[in-house]
Design an enzyme around this catalytic site. Structure first.
Site, PDB file in Angstrom:
ATOM      1  N   GLY A 187      15.895  89.674  32.805  1.00 49.18           N
ATOM      2  CA  GLY A 187      15.346  90.453  31.691  1.00 49.18           C
ATOM      3  C   GLY A 187      14.472  91.574  32.220  1.00 49.18           C
ATOM      4  O   GLY A 187      14.553  92.699  31.778  1.00 49.18           O
ATOM      5  N   ILE A 215       1.941  74.999  43.201  1.00 49.52           N
ATOM      6  CA  ILE A 215       3.364  75.302  43.140  1.00 49.52           C
ATOM      7  C   ILE A 215       4.068  74.084  42.530  1.00 49.52           C
ATOM      8  O   ILE A 215       4.044  72.989  43.090  1.00 49.52           O
ATOM      9  CB  ILE A 215       3.909  75.622  44.549  1.00 49.52           C
ATOM     10  CG1 ILE A 215       3.197  76.867  45.120  1.00 49.52           C
ATOM     11  CG2 ILE A 215       5.418  75.824  44.514  1.00 49.52           C
ATOM     12  CD1 ILE A 215       3.315  78.130  44.284  1.00 49.52           C
ATOM     13  N   GLU A 263       6.176  87.842  39.224  1.00 43.10           N
ATOM     14  CA  GLU A 263       5.993  89.281  39.381  1.00 43.10           C
ATOM     15  C   GLU A 263       5.026  89.619  40.515  1.00 43.10           C
ATOM     16  O   GLU A 263       5.161  90.659  41.164  1.00 43.10           O
ATOM     17  CB  GLU A 263       5.544  89.892  38.059  1.00 43.10           C
ATOM     18  CG  GLU A 263       6.674  89.850  37.042  1.00 43.10           C
ATOM     19  CD  GLU A 263       6.242  90.236  35.651  1.00 43.10           C
ATOM     20  OE1 GLU A 263       6.474  91.381  35.275  1.00 43.10           O
ATOM     21  OE2 GLU A 263       5.680  89.392  34.928  1.00 43.10           O
ATOM     22  N   THR A 306      12.273  76.657  43.402  1.00 43.48           N
ATOM     23  CA  THR A 306      12.363  77.763  42.440  1.00 43.48           C
ATOM     24  C   THR A 306      11.281  78.803  42.747  1.00 43.48           C
ATOM     25  O   THR A 306      11.497  80.001  42.546  1.00 43.48           O
ATOM     26  CB  THR A 306      12.235  77.272  40.986  1.00 43.48           C
ATOM     27  OG1 THR A 306      11.017  76.541  40.834  1.00 43.48           O
ATOM     28  CG2 THR A 306      13.408  76.389  40.604  1.00 43.48           C
TER      29      THR A 306
HETATM   30 MO1  MOS Z   1       7.646  91.075  32.801  1.00 46.77          MO
HETATM   31  S1  MOS Z   1       7.910  93.093  33.160  1.00 46.77           S
HETATM   32  O1  MOS Z   1       5.959  90.985  32.306  1.00 46.77           O
HETATM   33  O2  MOS Z   1       8.627  90.785  31.401  1.00 46.77           O
END
Ligand code: MOS
Length: 736
Positions: free
Chosen positions: A236, A627, A703, A632
């Site tokens: 996404g 973790i 992220e 994953t």
């Molecule tokens: Mo991510 S860019 O916070 O969906």
């Protein structure tokens, strides 16, 4: 044995590799028809006429919709807080604000027939020259937006004075191009209305709940009349965290033709029908003592946005929190309105851009002061958040830097540019650190313990492709005292308990915490039955003397035990339901500042005659709290490094200044890393338990791992070549 902490493989892996996982555009409903969008070739102006006759008479066509006959939608003013990708609504008037804007929708028996009929439309435009973004004039063109999610500017102390009086000063402007999300699965929406006027939307979205809210506002329906479903996502990257025009078009088209309508975006349409990451022009100024101790930081960022929305890319945020500066820290953000669709969050928004300027600036400071880049960062480490003054809950950045350096072999690096070679290649090594916002959002979940000893976890959260099904299985299994194979997880449906979007790397800490609470509630109900229910086996005992393992409750210091299955049968119950409601919102303004941290070490190999940069290896060291699943987690980390490699070396969207169009609208024009671009990636986790961050002890990871890869690589390129590239990506011509 606890399931949490085990490197368990994806529980949905088999479904995915066998093709049994149905993504939105795979879903087939009885009577389904397909829709294709026809889009504008100009970026500014209006449509004068649209001749639809030939398309209407083409084979298989059910409807051709333009602004003249499209049902009306409710316009909403812009707000960062609403789940709208952009405010400008499709097919509502004749105005054109960006290239690639929908001008018509064709509904036909098949997607090919719809797309073909779309080519038969004759659209006459009145075109005006588009306003496009020019990084060279961005700072003069920029304005202060009226809408914002957070303060646009910040000032602690007096950064300008501190920098002006500093022994060592760095001031440079860094630029980054527009980037596009490009997940494997393009966006798609499939809409079907039932006889009661209820809309069911199968949508490739990171936020079923937000999609329902937006569609309810724009179409004027109550939430109860909309179900949104998204069981699987093929990535996404933030683009699916907001709702876009095609979803609204699919919903209304299904109403017009009274059939289920599937509207998948083509790869080319992914560039204009949904958001992108806006380019940034960032100026960073650092002041320091001769030993590299920072006295001042100033960070100013400008980004383009659409003419109708104020999307701010908060690139300078990183500088508010990462390093201490004795004299002050100041940041600002401004916008330039241009003819394009609205930008949106993409793969570590804000941080992934801001750290490029900040952490390349730190490397420039390291060379200006002669202090080793790792040492420079250790010297400027902060134990309180400079912006809020709050102590960090946990901050293992020092460990990330020192353990990462040890794993990488940083001590063998010679600091002078062009001093390391491997045959005809020059070798460069660079480092960058990162801080990533820890998001705290509310979520609910339900756990049903069944009479056969199995359990079902349910939440309107998402598995974006990163392993949520798996970690929710692990967390619920431990809380219930079941083995993971007894668990099933259902996600991505607004009929399930409301949860938050799969954004901000927040799902483990928040939505999964709700799952733990729900599982604990179900277990407590079972314990209560064992103490006080029919023929209670542990009558008179205390609840905290009951343990559960492998589906069997046992009473400490006795031989007494009973399985969940026996207990439910004895009490004539089909199941026990536990509800979880995790709401950390008040803690957002709590006493601790919560962030995750990393240090990234990169080595490049450069053929200087050809300007060719190859990545040799990367070591990433991460403080993301506990973790939950090392397998994953590692996959997320190497995925983030690959994103960052694309940002550093490949990804670049070009806009044609004449037409205002994004030019390279496919994977051959818009480059992302392939296997051949990616060497060995080594990741290590500084394990910890951040009790402030989540009851699970976890902080955001996904992220975080995309942040500071680009500056680490850029700093490595400088070390190799002596050329400081301040404009991404690092393409051949910049090194020749
Ligand atoms: Mo991510 S860019 O916070 O969906």
């Amino acid at each position: 044995m606890n399931a949490v902490g085990q490197p368990i493989s994806r529980v949905d892996g088999r479904l995915k590799v066998t093709g049994d996982a149905r993504y939105t555009a795979d879903i087939r409903l009885e009577g389904i028809v397909h829709a294709a969008i026809v889009y504008s070739t100009i970026a500014n102006g209006r449509t004068v006429s649209i001749d639809t006759a030939a398309a209407e008479n083409a084979p298989g066509v059910l409807a051709v919709l333009t602004h003249k006959n499209m049902p009306r939608m409710n316009a909403l003013p812009w707000s960062h807080l609403r789940p709208q990708g952009q405010t400008y609504l499709p097919l509502q008037d004749d105005q054109i604000h960006y290239a690639g804007q929908p001008v018509a929708l064709v509904v036909a028996a098949t997607l090919d027939l719809a797309a073909f009929a779309g080519t038969l439309l004759k659209v006459e435009y009145e075109a005006r020259p588009p306003v496009v973004f020019d990084p060279r004039t961005a700072k003069e063109d920029a304005i202060e937006p009226s809408q914002r999610m957070w303060p646009l500017s910040s000032s602690i102390g007096d950064a300008n004075k501190a920098i002006a009086g500093a022994a060592v000063k760095i001031e440079q402007t860094y630029t980054m191009p527009d980037r596009h999300h490009n997940p494997m699965e393009p966006h798609a929406s499939l809409a079907v209305w039932d006889d009661n006027g209820t809309l069911t939307l199968y949508d490739s979205t990171q936020m079923v709940v937000g999609t329902r809210k937006l569609v309810s506002l724009v179409l004027g329906l109550t939430d109860e009349k909309i179900n949104v479903v998204c069981e699987f996502l093929g990535g996404g990257f933030g683009g699916k965290s907001w709702s876009w025009p095609h979803t609204l078009l699919a919903a209304l088209a299904a109403k017009v033709v009274n059939r289920p309508v599937c509207l998948p975006l083509s790869r080319a349409q992914m560039y204009s029908m949904v958001g992108h990451q806006a380019a940034t022009v960032q100026t960073i100024a650092l002041g320091a003592d001769r030993d590299g101790t920072l006295t001042g930081i100033r960070h100013d960022s400008v980004n383009p946005t659409s003419v109708f929305d104020d999307y701010v890319e908060y690139a300078a945020m990183a500088s508010r929190h990462l390093w201490r500066a004795s004299g002050g820290i100041a940041t600002s953000h401004k916008l330039v309105h241009v003819n394009r669709n609205s930008p949106v969050v993409l793969r570590a928004p804000m941080e992934a851009q801001g750290h490029f300027a900040l952490e390349c600036g730190m490397d420039e400071l390291a060379y200006a002061t002669g202090v080793d880049p790792v040492e420079l960062r250790l010297r400027n480490d902060a134990d309180t958040d400079p912006y809020s003054g709050r102590p960090f809950s946990t901050r293992a950045l020092r460990e990330c830097l020192t353990r990462g350096a040890a794993r990488f072999g940083w001590d063998k690096r010679t600091p002078e540019p062009r001093s390391m070679r491997d045959g005809r290649f020059i070798i460069g090594q660079g480092v960058a650190a990162a801080i990533y916002t820890h998001w705290r959002w509310p979520g609910k979940a339900r756990v049903t313990l069944n009479r056969d000893g199995s359990a079902l976890v349910e939440a309107a959260a998402h598995d974006i492709g990163t392993g949520t099904y798996t970690i929710m299985t692990q967390v619920a299994a431990d809380a219930l005292g079941l083995t993971p194979n007894k668990l099933a997880v259902r996600l991505g449906d607004t009929r399930l308990p409301e949860s938050h979007p799969a954004s901000g790397s927040a799902t483990t800490a928040n939505a999964t915490a709700a799952v733990m609470l729900a599982a604990q509630a179900a277990r407590e109900k079972a314990v209560e039955l064992a103490l006080t229910g029919r023929d209670a086996p542990f009558a008179g005992a205390a609840a905290n003397d009951v343990t559960v393992a492998d589906g069997r409750l046992a009473l400490k210091k006795t031989n007494l035990s009973i399985t969940y299955a026996e207990l439910l049968a004895r009490n004539g119950l089909a199941n026990l339901v536990g509800d979880g409601d995790y709401n950390p919102i008040e803690e957002v303004s709590g006493p601790k500042a919560i962030f995750s941290f990393s240090a990234v070490f990169a080595e490049v190999r450069i053929d200087h005659d050809l300007g060719l940069v190859r990545l040799n290896r990367v070591v990433g060291a991460y403080d993301a709290g506990r973790i939950i699943n090392p397998k994953t987690a590692r996959s997320q980390a190497i995925g983030g490094i690959i994103w960052g490699t694309g940002q550093a070396l490949l990804e670049q969207s070009e806009t044609d200044p004449t037409s205002g169009q994004f030019i390279n609208r496919n994977y051959s024009g818009y480059l992302v890393p392939t296997n051949a671009d990616i060497p060995e990636l080594d990741v290590l986790f500084v394990d910890g338990f951040d009790e402030e961050a989540s009851p699970l002890g976890a902080k955001g990871l996904g992220e975080l791992s995309a942040v500071s890869v680009a500056p680490a690589i850029t700093n490595a390129v400088y070390h190799a070549t002596g050329t400081r590239v301040r404009d991404l990506p690092i393409t051949i011509e910049k090194l020749l």
